[in-house]
Design an enzyme around this catalytic site. Structure first.
Site, PDB file in Angstrom:
ATOM      1  N   SER A   7       0.846  -1.197   0.000  1.00 47.52           N
ATOM      2  CA  SER A   7       0.000   0.000   0.000  1.00 47.52           C
ATOM      3  C   SER A   7       0.880   1.245   0.000  1.00 47.52           C
ATOM      4  CB  SER A   7      -0.895  -0.008   1.248  1.00 47.52           C
ATOM      5  OG  SER A   7      -1.454   1.277   1.444  1.00 47.52           O
ATOM      6  N   HIS A  32      -1.781  -1.410  -3.826  1.00 49.38           N
ATOM      7  CA  HIS A  32      -2.978  -0.925  -3.145  1.00 49.38           C
ATOM      8  C   HIS A  32      -2.914   0.602  -3.030  1.00 49.38           C
ATOM      9  CE1 HIS A  32      -6.380  -1.393  -0.322  1.00 49.38           C
ATOM     10  NE2 HIS A  32      -5.790  -0.485   0.452  1.00 49.38           N
ATOM     11  N   ASP A  34      -4.914   3.932  -1.545  1.00 50.14           N
ATOM     12  CA  ASP A  34      -5.944   4.380  -0.602  1.00 50.14           C
ATOM     13  C   ASP A  34      -6.460   5.767  -0.962  1.00 50.14           C
ATOM     14  OD1 ASP A  34      -6.127   2.279   1.438  1.00 50.14           O
ATOM     15  OD2 ASP A  34      -3.998   2.710   1.735  1.00 50.14           O
ATOM     16  N   MET A  36      -8.732   8.731   0.115  1.00 46.36           N
ATOM     17  CA  MET A  36      -9.420   9.299   1.285  1.00 46.36           C
ATOM     18  C   MET A  36      -9.927  10.684   0.921  1.00 46.36           C
ATOM     19  SD  MET A  36      -6.817   8.262   4.343  1.00 46.36           S
ATOM     20  CE  MET A  36      -5.975   6.671   4.369  1.00 46.36           C
ATOM     21  N   HIS A  65      -8.796   1.407  -3.078  1.00 47.37           N
ATOM     22  CA  HIS A  65      -9.664   1.313  -1.898  1.00 47.37           C
ATOM     23  C   HIS A  65     -10.284   2.694  -1.656  1.00 47.37           C
ATOM     24  CE1 HIS A  65      -9.572   0.683   2.819  1.00 47.37           C
ATOM     25  NE2 HIS A  65     -10.806   0.809   2.361  1.00 47.37           N
ATOM     26  N   MET A  67     -12.105   5.175   0.375  1.00 49.79           N
ATOM     27  CA  MET A  67     -12.599   5.555   1.708  1.00 49.79           C
ATOM     28  C   MET A  67     -13.269   6.909   1.530  1.00 49.79           C
ATOM     29  SD  MET A  67      -9.397   4.274   3.971  1.00 49.79           S
ATOM     30  CE  MET A  67      -8.398   4.082   2.521  1.00 49.79           C
ATOM     31  N   MET A 136     -11.111  -4.438   7.179  1.00 48.44           N
ATOM     32  CA  MET A 136     -10.236  -3.457   7.835  1.00 48.44           C
ATOM     33  C   MET A 136      -9.887  -3.975   9.222  1.00 48.44           C
ATOM     34  SD  MET A 136      -9.776  -0.940   5.693  1.00 48.44           S
ATOM     35  CE  MET A 136      -8.708  -0.122   6.858  1.00 48.44           C
ATOM     36  N   GLY A 144       0.188   2.604   9.554  1.00 51.27           N
ATOM     37  CA  GLY A 144       1.045   2.397  10.713  1.00 51.27           C
ATOM     38  C   GLY A 144       0.336   2.163  12.038  1.00 51.27           C
ATOM     39  N   ASP A 174      -6.582  -5.478   5.586  1.00 47.92           N
ATOM     40  CA  ASP A 174      -5.973  -4.149   5.461  1.00 47.92           C
ATOM     41  C   ASP A 174      -5.780  -3.519   6.832  1.00 47.92           C
ATOM     42  OD1 ASP A 174      -5.049  -1.799   4.428  1.00 47.92           O
ATOM     43  OD2 ASP A 174      -6.933  -1.186   3.482  1.00 47.92           O
TER      44      ASP A 174
HETATM   45  C1  DX5 Z   1      -5.719   2.504   6.147  1.00 43.68           C
HETATM   46  C2  DX5 Z   1      -5.494   2.017   4.751  1.00 43.68           C
HETATM   47  C3  DX5 Z   1      -4.443   0.989   4.591  1.00 43.68           C
HETATM   48  C4  DX5 Z   1      -3.061   1.376   5.043  1.00 43.68           C
HETATM   49  C5  DX5 Z   1      -2.582   0.262   5.894  1.00 43.68           C
HETATM   50  O1  DX5 Z   1      -6.832   3.305   6.184  1.00 43.68           O
HETATM   51  O2  DX5 Z   1      -6.687   1.512   4.208  1.00 43.68           O
HETATM   52  O3  DX5 Z   1      -4.398   0.484   3.259  1.00 43.68           O
HETATM   53  O4  DX5 Z   1      -2.137   1.600   4.017  1.00 43.68           O
HETATM   54  O5  DX5 Z   1      -1.402   0.649   6.473  1.00 43.68           O
HETATM   55  P1  DX5 Z   1      -0.569  -0.307   7.423  1.00 43.68           P
HETATM   56  O6  DX5 Z   1      -0.216  -1.513   6.603  1.00 43.68           O
HETATM   57  O7  DX5 Z   1       0.602   0.535   7.777  1.00 43.68           O
HETATM   58  O8  DX5 Z   1      -1.430  -0.645   8.604  1.00 43.68           O
HETATM   59 ZN    ZN Z   2      -6.505   0.465   2.232  1.00 45.05          ZN
END
Ligand code: DX5
Ligand code: ZN
Length: 227
Positions: A7, A32, A34, A36, A65, A67, A136, A144, A174
């Site tokens: 990701s 991946h 993200d 947002m 993904h 969000m 999730m 992180g 995820d």
């Molecule tokens: C969080 C994201 C994830 C994120 C995960 O909202 O959807 O895809 O990159 O990060 P790690 O692997 O650091 O938990």
């Molecule tokens: Zn994600």
């Protein structure tokens, strides 16, 4: 099948094409991305134009993904941009069945993402329409974070639900996925490991991806035929 999906949320945003190139070098299965929107989650990250730009830079499938609030409005933009796998949140969609159909009609892989508090059983009526589910295992919005232990049972329950119906639906996990817990999550039913900070926060992302791929390869050998 078992896949590794780095990701880029945890990569250097000023060098995203390089981050994708590292994923390719490590032989990741997909990237991946993200998205947002500052509403469904507080942060703002990438838009469809960035997805289109990265589409030009790699042959790896892009797993996007969303969000975002009102995913129905955004889905056509990301299909046009070249998302190969596209998921949105059940919590944000009013007409999930219809939104999934839009993705499938475009010939892409359609997925629903579930927040940690949303039960897997809510997917019961659309399970047949899903190519994949994004469980999730942290609250969405940040990279992180620590894996939420209670979500492990949800992965297992969803995996059983899918197996009971004999479906090919894949489970993506995820949040907080790293080399340490990779094998145990594959055992619980994860098929796609989404790894942000554990890859791009690591000293050597390429080596880390290769190690993760080796774990996935063992599972592909052991159980690969089942799905
Ligand atoms: C969080 C994201 C994830 C994120 C995960 O909202 O959807 O895809 O990159 O990060 P790690 O692997 O650091 O938990
Ligand atoms: Zn994600």
């Amino acid at each position: 099948m078992y896949y590794i999906a780095p990701s880029i949320l945890s990569a250097d945003f000023s060098r995203l094409a390089e981050a994708v190139a590292l994923a390719e070098k490590g032989q990741a299965d997909m990237v991946h991305i993200d998205v947002m929107d500052g509403h469904f989650v507080p942060n703002i990250t990438f838009g469809h134009q960035l997805v289109a730009a990265l589409r030009e830079k790699t042959r790896l499938p892009l797993n996007v993904h969303l969000m975002v609030d009102n995913p129905a409005k955004m889905i056509p933009l990301f299909l046009e941009a070249g998302a190969d796998w596209l998921s949105f949140h059940l919590e944000a969609s009013r007409h999930a069945h219809k939104d999934l159909a839009t993705i499938k009609e475009a010939g892409r892989k359609a997925g629903l993402a579930l927040n940690p508090a949303t039960p897997a059983e809510l997917l019961s009526e659309v399970l047949e329409d899903l190519d994949f589910v994004v469980i999730m295992t942290v609250n969405p919005g940040w990279g992180g974070q620590k894996f939420i232990p209670a979500t492990g049972k949800k992965i297992q329950r969803l995996s059983r639900l899918i197996a009971d119906r004999g479906l090919p639906t894949l489970i993506a996990v995820d949040g907080g996925v790293k080399l340490d817990n990779l094998a145990s999550l594959f055992e619980l039913g994860m098929n796609i490991a989404i790894c942000g900070s554990s890859v791009y926060g690591a000293g050597d992302p390429v080596e880390t991806i290769k190690k993760m791929k080796a774990v996935a390869a063992e599972f592909n050998q052991k159980y690969g035929r089942k799905k």
